[in-house]
Write a protein that holds these residues in place. Sequence first.
Motif, PDB file in Angstrom:
ATOM      1  N   UNK A  85      33.141  17.705   6.012  1.00  0.00           N
ATOM      2  CA  UNK A  85      33.469  16.257   5.929  1.00  0.00           C
ATOM      3  C   UNK A  85      34.637  15.706   6.578  1.00  0.00           C
ATOM      4  N   UNK A  86      35.525  16.626   6.838  1.00  0.00           N
ATOM      5  CA  UNK A  86      36.791  16.441   7.196  1.00  0.00           C
ATOM      6  C   UNK A  86      37.054  16.432   8.682  1.00  0.00           C
ATOM      7  N   UNK A  87      36.175  17.126   9.455  1.00  0.00           N
ATOM      8  CA  UNK A  87      36.255  16.959  10.690  1.00  0.00           C
ATOM      9  C   UNK A  87      34.901  16.634  11.512  1.00  0.00           C
ATOM     10  N   UNK A  88      35.122  16.001  12.646  1.00  0.00           N
ATOM     11  CA  UNK A  88      33.959  15.660  13.439  1.00  0.00           C
ATOM     12  C   UNK A  88      33.991  16.026  14.873  1.00  0.00           C
ATOM     13  N   UNK A  89      32.818  16.289  15.414  1.00  0.00           N
ATOM     14  CA  UNK A  89      32.635  16.887  16.764  1.00  0.00           C
ATOM     15  C   UNK A  89      33.821  15.959  17.708  1.00  0.00           C
ATOM     16  N   UNK A  90      34.482  16.566  18.757  1.00  0.00           N
ATOM     17  CA  UNK A  90      35.485  15.944  19.429  1.00  0.00           C
ATOM     18  C   UNK A  90      36.852  15.829  18.793  1.00  0.00           C
ATOM     19  N   UNK A  91      36.846  16.180  17.557  1.00  0.00           N
ATOM     20  CA  UNK A  91      38.292  16.230  17.163  1.00  0.00           C
ATOM     21  C   UNK A  91      39.043  17.295  17.820  1.00  0.00           C
ATOM     22  N   UNK A  92      40.446  17.201  18.143  1.00  0.00           N
ATOM     23  CA  UNK A  92      41.389  18.211  18.605  1.00  0.00           C
ATOM     24  C   UNK A  92      42.040  18.934  17.371  1.00  0.00           C
ATOM     25  N   UNK A  93      41.869  20.222  17.492  1.00  0.00           N
ATOM     26  CA  UNK A  93      42.210  20.977  16.163  1.00  0.00           C
ATOM     27  C   UNK A  93      43.070  22.252  16.596  1.00  0.00           C
ATOM     28  N   UNK A  94      43.886  22.761  15.601  1.00  0.00           N
ATOM     29  CA  UNK A  94      44.479  24.079  15.674  1.00  0.00           C
ATOM     30  C   UNK A  94      44.584  24.557  14.264  1.00  0.00           C
ATOM     31  N   UNK A  95      44.778  26.137  14.334  1.00  0.00           N
ATOM     32  CA  UNK A  95      44.864  26.685  13.324  1.00  0.00           C
ATOM     33  C   UNK A  95      44.444  28.130  13.373  1.00  0.00           C
ATOM     34  N   UNK A  96      43.274  28.335  12.468  1.00  0.00           N
ATOM     35  CA  UNK A  96      42.978  29.849  12.516  1.00  0.00           C
ATOM     36  C   UNK A  96      41.357  29.844  12.896  1.00  0.00           C
ATOM     37  N   UNK A  97      40.862  31.010  13.656  1.00  0.00           N
ATOM     38  CA  UNK A  97      39.452  31.177  13.681  1.00  0.00           C
ATOM     39  C   UNK A  97      38.900  32.589  13.985  1.00  0.00           C
ATOM     40  N   UNK A  98      37.907  32.889  13.752  1.00  0.00           N
ATOM     41  CA  UNK A  98      37.371  34.336  14.083  1.00  0.00           C
ATOM     42  C   UNK A  98      37.143  34.585  15.378  1.00  0.00           C
ATOM     43  N   UNK A  99      37.520  35.301  16.070  1.00  0.00           N
ATOM     44  CA  UNK A  99      37.442  35.659  17.392  1.00  0.00           C
ATOM     45  C   UNK A  99      37.734  34.828  18.488  1.00  0.00           C
ATOM     46  N   UNK A 100      38.852  34.334  18.358  1.00  0.00           N
ATOM     47  CA  UNK A 100      39.632  33.242  19.217  1.00  0.00           C
ATOM     48  C   UNK A 100      39.764  33.603  20.721  1.00  0.00           C
ATOM     49  N   UNK A 101      39.728  34.870  20.979  1.00  0.00           N
ATOM     50  CA  UNK A 101      39.777  35.357  22.330  1.00  0.00           C
ATOM     51  C   UNK A 101      38.211  35.220  23.034  1.00  0.00           C
ATOM     52  N   UNK A 102      38.114  33.737  22.936  1.00  0.00           N
ATOM     53  CA  UNK A 102      36.529  33.640  23.704  1.00  0.00           C
ATOM     54  C   UNK A 102      36.566  31.953  23.786  1.00  0.00           C
ATOM     55  N   UNK A 103      35.498  31.744  24.661  1.00  0.00           N
ATOM     56  CA  UNK A 103      35.194  30.128  24.838  1.00  0.00           C
ATOM     57  C   UNK A 103      35.009  29.364  23.653  1.00  0.00           C
ATOM     58  N   UNK A 104      34.462  30.129  22.490  1.00  0.00           N
ATOM     59  CA  UNK A 104      33.950  29.429  21.521  1.00  0.00           C
ATOM     60  C   UNK A 104      34.221  30.409  20.083  1.00  0.00           C
ATOM     61  N   UNK A 105      34.904  29.951  19.097  1.00  0.00           N
ATOM     62  CA  UNK A 105      35.136  30.726  18.010  1.00  0.00           C
ATOM     63  C   UNK A 105      34.752  29.777  16.638  1.00  0.00           C
ATOM     64  N   UNK A 106      34.351  30.523  15.829  1.00  0.00           N
ATOM     65  CA  UNK A 106      33.946  30.041  14.587  1.00  0.00           C
ATOM     66  C   UNK A 106      35.281  29.879  13.298  1.00  0.00           C
ATOM     67  N   UNK A 107      35.133  28.956  12.414  1.00  0.00           N
ATOM     68  CA  UNK A 107      36.205  28.588  11.639  1.00  0.00           C
ATOM     69  C   UNK A 107      35.769  27.895  10.427  1.00  0.00           C
TER      70      UNK A 107
END
Length: 318
Positions: free
Chosen positions: A83-105
């Motif tokens: 609920x706190x984020x929407x498609x198109x939001x610019x974000x920063x932080x941590x994600x799994x597998x960030x050395x890729x074009x897409x990463x999950x968090x």
Amino acid sequence: MRAMVREEYGAPLEPRDLPEPRLGADGVLVEVRAAGVDQGVWHVVEGLPYAVRLAGFGVRRPKRPVPGLDVAGVVAAVGPAVTGLRVGDEVFGAADGAFAQFAASDPGRLARKPQRTTFAQAATVASSGVAALQGLRDAGRLRAGQRVLVLGAAGGVGTFAVQIAKALGAEVTGVCSTAKTDVVRSLGAADVIDYTKGEPAGQWHLVLDTGGARPLRALRRLLTPSGTLVIVGAERGGRWLQGTDRQLRAGLFGGLGRPRMAALMSRVAPEPLQTLREMLDDGRVTPVIDRTFGLEEAGAAIAYMRSAARTGKVALTL
């Protein structure tokens, strides 16, 4: 998607085409614009120390072939429970597998990107910035007006620590090599010590060691009687304890007598990310980036990050 992959610990990172990560109900898919490169990435890529493997990354081989943690990008998709984020939001932080074009968090490891920072700058914050903030404020119990000594002040954590300590009202002394004294002074250090010309002498309320090799006994002599020594990390200790040996000793014996010692185990979470976002947005903190590399130069980026030439942070840009 394009991603950097290694199937074995210590193997070179190679570009591959992989499916995009699948999301759970509370997942966030980030289209990566930049990824941070820090010592933690090297440890995971190499599987060293061996404790890293036992911590869930895979004993014989990596469970996750794509490394990378620190990230900045644009939300590409969210799970139905988010609920706190929407498609198109610019974000920063941590994600799994960030050395890729897409990463999950997930929403607990992401925050909206500060408007004043580039994606590359924002991608360097999660590990080093959070470690500096939690080391100073939480483990170090820093108060305004205190004197702080930052060892490794020109490094990834150190460049954040100098700025955050000043923002919290401390008088900061930074320790670094000759070539980096001007950078550390420009970050707000009231005094800069060139360790090639002599060791620190004096007493500080808080000593933050971001990766040196000085004995704990010598570091405690730099503290006031009620002061605190915080060990963030160090690249020593061999294959079993590399980067953790002094932290373990500080954690085991830190509560015995005065001055106190504390071992930092930082954690990316909503509150520190939001605090750093505010400091970045109002200009109290600005990430120091030495160099950026392209995604397929990830191996070279890690090697440069570990070199003595590097000042501040290194990032991959996509």
